[in-house]
Design a protein around this motif. Structure first.
Motif, short mmCIF file in Angstrom:
data_model
loop_
_atom_site.label_atom_id
_atom_site.label_comp_id
_atom_site.label_asym_id
_atom_site.label_seq_id
_atom_site.Cartn_x
_atom_site.Cartn_y
_atom_site.Cartn_z
N ALA A 92 69.10 13.56 51.94
CA ALA A 92 70.48 14.65 52.33
C ALA A 92 70.55 14.90 53.53
O ALA A 92 71.46 15.70 54.17
CB ALA A 92 70.36 15.94 51.55
N LEU A 93 69.50 13.76 54.29
CA LEU A 93 69.73 14.48 56.38
C LEU A 93 70.73 14.10 56.86
O LEU A 93 71.28 15.44 57.72
CB LEU A 93 69.13 13.43 56.60
CG LEU A 93 67.08 14.40 56.18
CD1 LEU A 93 65.88 13.16 57.11
CD2 LEU A 93 66.88 15.47 56.67
N PRO A 94 71.52 13.34 56.38
CA PRO A 94 73.19 13.26 56.71
C PRO A 94 73.86 14.52 56.87
O PRO A 94 74.68 14.81 57.69
CB PRO A 94 73.89 11.99 55.89
CG PRO A 94 72.90 11.09 56.28
CD PRO A 94 71.34 12.03 55.74
N SER A 95 74.18 15.06 55.68
CA SER A 95 74.59 16.36 55.51
C SER A 95 74.23 18.05 55.96
O SER A 95 75.12 18.59 56.43
CB SER A 95 74.84 16.65 53.84
OG SER A 95 76.07 15.56 53.36
N LEU A 96 72.91 17.51 55.66
CA LEU A 96 71.97 18.62 56.67
C LEU A 96 72.15 18.70 58.06
O LEU A 96 71.92 19.90 58.89
CB LEU A 96 70.84 18.60 56.02
CG LEU A 96 70.74 18.92 54.96
CD1 LEU A 96 68.87 18.48 54.06
CD2 LEU A 96 70.63 20.23 54.33
N GLY A 97 72.19 17.88 58.79
CA GLY A 97 72.02 17.34 60.35
C GLY A 97 70.57 17.60 61.24
O GLY A 97 69.60 17.63 60.01
N GLU A 98 70.33 18.56 62.01
CA GLU A 98 68.97 17.63 62.61
C GLU A 98 68.23 19.55 63.09
O GLU A 98 67.05 20.04 63.17
CB GLU A 98 69.37 17.54 63.96
CG GLU A 98 69.76 15.46 64.02
CD GLU A 98 70.28 15.10 65.37
OE1 GLU A 98 69.60 15.83 66.99
OE2 GLU A 98 70.14 14.35 65.82
N ALA A 99 69.13 20.58 63.02
CA ALA A 99 68.31 21.92 62.87
C ALA A 99 67.75 22.22 61.29
O ALA A 99 67.88 22.05 60.31
CB ALA A 99 69.64 23.17 62.86
N PRO A 100 67.00 23.50 61.59
CA PRO A 100 66.00 23.51 60.20
C PRO A 100 67.02 24.35 59.49
O PRO A 100 68.29 24.66 59.73
CB PRO A 100 65.48 25.08 60.79
CG PRO A 100 64.88 24.31 62.13
CD PRO A 100 66.14 23.52 63.19
N PHE A 101 66.70 24.20 58.61
CA PHE A 101 67.46 24.53 57.21
C PHE A 101 67.17 24.91 55.95
O PHE A 101 65.64 24.58 55.97
CB PHE A 101 68.45 23.43 56.03
CG PHE A 101 67.58 22.26 56.05
CD1 PHE A 101 66.68 22.07 54.68
CD2 PHE A 101 67.20 20.92 56.65
CE1 PHE A 101 66.15 21.23 53.78
CE2 PHE A 101 66.03 19.96 55.77
CZ PHE A 101 65.29 20.40 54.30
N LEU A 102 67.56 25.73 55.00
CA LEU A 102 67.01 26.54 54.13
C LEU A 102 67.08 26.12 53.43
O LEU A 102 67.36 25.01 52.64
CB LEU A 102 67.75 28.67 53.63
CG LEU A 102 67.17 28.84 52.67
CD1 LEU A 102 65.70 29.57 52.85
CD2 LEU A 102 68.45 29.88 52.22
N LEU A 103 65.42 25.55 52.16
CA LEU A 103 65.40 24.75 51.06
C LEU A 103 65.19 25.50 50.04
O LEU A 103 64.41 27.03 50.08
CB LEU A 103 64.28 24.02 51.74
CG LEU A 103 64.13 22.99 49.85
CD1 LEU A 103 64.78 21.83 49.94
CD2 LEU A 103 62.86 22.56 50.22
N ILE A 104 66.18 25.56 49.24
CA ILE A 104 65.71 26.67 47.79
C ILE A 104 65.60 25.44 46.54
O ILE A 104 66.62 24.82 46.24
CB ILE A 104 66.60 27.40 47.23
CG1 ILE A 104 66.42 28.58 48.26
CG2 ILE A 104 66.36 28.49 46.21
CD1 ILE A 104 68.37 29.20 48.09
N ASN A 105 64.15 25.49 46.18
CA ASN A 105 63.95 25.00 44.39
C ASN A 105 65.40 24.97 43.23
O ASN A 105 65.54 26.49 42.80
CB ASN A 105 63.13 25.47 43.81
CG ASN A 105 61.95 24.23 44.30
OD1 ASN A 105 62.73 23.49 45.32
ND2 ASN A 105 60.60 24.30 44.30
N GLY A 106 65.97 24.93 43.08
CA GLY A 106 67.09 25.26 41.83
C GLY A 106 66.62 25.86 40.36
O GLY A 106 67.35 27.05 40.31
N ASP A 107 65.27 25.94 40.43
CA ASP A 107 64.91 26.36 38.83
C ASP A 107 64.16 27.92 39.20
O ASP A 107 62.99 27.82 38.39
CB ASP A 107 64.35 25.13 38.32
CG ASP A 107 63.18 24.45 38.97
OD1 ASP A 107 62.90 25.02 39.62
OD2 ASP A 107 62.34 24.19 38.53
N VAL A 108 64.15 28.41 40.42
CA VAL A 108 64.06 29.62 40.53
C VAL A 108 65.09 30.39 40.96
O VAL A 108 65.86 30.83 41.49
CB VAL A 108 62.64 29.69 41.60
CG1 VAL A 108 61.66 28.86 41.49
CG2 VAL A 108 63.33 29.57 43.00
#
Length: 229
Positions: A92-108
């Motif tokens: 997914a990096l091409p969509s996320l870009g180069e800046a830090p991003f928030l990651l969330i597990n979908g099952d929490v």
């Protein structure tokens, strides 16, 4: 900041509920589990969300569309077969870009305030850790008094499934299926992972019973179930 929701798992622990419905779409508190994340992100000012899907991915995409109904723009990362956490982020990096991003597990499910985040300041990740739930008593990582996270030491806390990630953490790994945890542990050895002990509401919605318990809680306390709450 962009956000990424991990939603490509097979949901094996949730069977038979996931035999015909992907886990992110299982209803809890009157709406699909993943919609709680989308509403909270939109309420916090996020505009772009990347979601990776695999098992019954078409159902998830059809249900959520382009995200406009939630005030968001959704970018989809389709996996032919689940690439695990690290591999899913890597693709997914091409969509996320180069800046830090928030990651969330979908099952929490969590009521973490998503409007304020610490700067990484050279770190590769910042993790929110929670008290160990009954089903995971040994925990995952140690958080010291300076806010540094390590794979050694006591007491251990449990990784909440929520963190800020620098794309560099996975960018140098070859594409394909691989877990995120070993990369985090190496970053901890290099003293490049910070953390916060989160003591608010948090649930790992990993079994039908925990899903039912959360559903009962949100139904009883509708304030926890409001958009962006």
């Amino acid at each position: 900041m962009k956000a990424m929701i991990l939603a490509a798992g097979l949901g094996k622990r949730m069977r038979p509920l996931t035999d015909h419905c992907p886990k992110p779409l299982l209803p809890v508190g009157g709406k699909p589990l993943i919609v709680h994340h989308l509403e909270r992100l939109a309420g916090a000012g996020f505009q772009e969300v990347v979601i990776n899907v695999s098992y019954r991915g078409e159902q998830i995409r059809d249900a959520l569309g382009n995200g406009q109904a939630y005030g968001l723009q959704i970018f989809w990362s389709q996996e032919a077969s689940p690439l695990e956490t690290g591999g899913g982020i890597r693709q997914a990096l091409p969509s996320l870009g180069e800046a830090p991003f928030l990651l969330i597990n979908g099952d929490v499910w969590c009521d973490l305030d998503l409007t304020r985040f610490p700067s990484l300041d050279g770190d590769l990740a910042h993790l929110w850790l929670v008290d160990n739930p009954a089903h995971h008593p040994r925990g995952d990582f140690h958080l010291d008094a300076q806010g540094r996270v390590s794979d050694q030491g006591e007491p251990c806390l449990t990784y909440s499934g929520i963190g800020v990630i620098d794309p560099v953490l996975v960018a140098r790994h070859a594409p394909g299926a691989f877990p995120l945890a070993p990369l985090l542990r190496q970053a901890m050895i290099d003293d490049r992972v910070g953390g916060t002990h989160y003591t608010g509401q948090w649930v790992d919605v990993g079994t039908p019973q925990r899903l039912a318990n959360l559903d009962a809680r949100l139904t009883k306390n509708p304030l926890h179930n409001q958009r962006g709450s």
